[in-house]
Design an enzyme around this catalytic site. Sequence first.
Site, PDB file in Angstrom:
ATOM      1  N   ILE A  61      39.077  42.810  36.916  1.00 30.64           N
ATOM      2  CA  ILE A  61      38.112  43.855  37.250  1.00 30.64           C
ATOM      3  C   ILE A  61      37.352  43.312  38.452  1.00 30.64           C
ATOM      4  CG2 ILE A  61      36.431  42.950  35.569  1.00 30.64           C
ATOM      5  CD1 ILE A  61      35.380  45.794  35.197  1.00 30.64           C
ATOM      6  N   SER A  62      37.345  44.069  39.548  1.00 29.75           N
ATOM      7  CA  SER A  62      36.709  43.590  40.779  1.00 29.75           C
ATOM      8  C   SER A  62      35.224  43.357  40.565  1.00 29.75           C
ATOM      9  CB  SER A  62      36.895  44.610  41.902  1.00 29.75           C
ATOM     10  OG  SER A  62      38.237  44.701  42.290  1.00 29.75           O
TER      11      SER A  62
END
Length: 213
Positions: A63-64
């Site tokens: 997840i960025s």
Amino acid sequence: MKDTAKHQGLRNQLAAILAQKGITDKNVLEAIKKIPRHLFLNSSFEDYAYQDKAFPIGAGQTISQPYTVAFQSQLLEIQKDHKILEIGTGSGYQTAVLFMMGAKVYSVERQNELFKTTSVLLPKLGIRPKHLSFGDGYKGLPNHAPFDSIIVTAGAPIIPKPLMAQLKIGGRLVIPLGEEHQIMTMLIRKNETQFEKHEFGEFRFVPLLENKN
């Protein structure tokens, strides 16, 4: 799936940090404040969910970090009912941000494990993209084109030609370009054949994989 006042407070703090880092689009910051990022992560990461950091989500993906999500979202200059193509649904967090900003989101994910998880999670949170699909992001979604904007959430060595073709004139394509390190790149389509290119510095993403299904 608890979302508490404490979580809301942490989201407000995160939005304030992102504003200090240069995120000025109020729609982006409001979306960050609304979305329970901790529910997109493994529960073991819950205490860290509102730090400005990336985390693993399975299938070799991440997840960025919130700043990256906010930065890409801001570049798109989203208006209500804009039709957006997202390449790389991943955890669904970026999808949720786009949805909260009023976009009609069409998203493609090539990792079946993530596609299945996200397809279940997003509706539970009241987030309803127009279209979620399992497939090769390099090909885009020609049957749903053209798009007001296209966002790629994985590092790509080149800009896939099909994505350029699926962008409306005046539309924006935001993509991290490069092998090991990526340069955040934006193309603005000027006409049928011409694109204006802008670069925004170095970021790090997992690679965009092709033809692996």
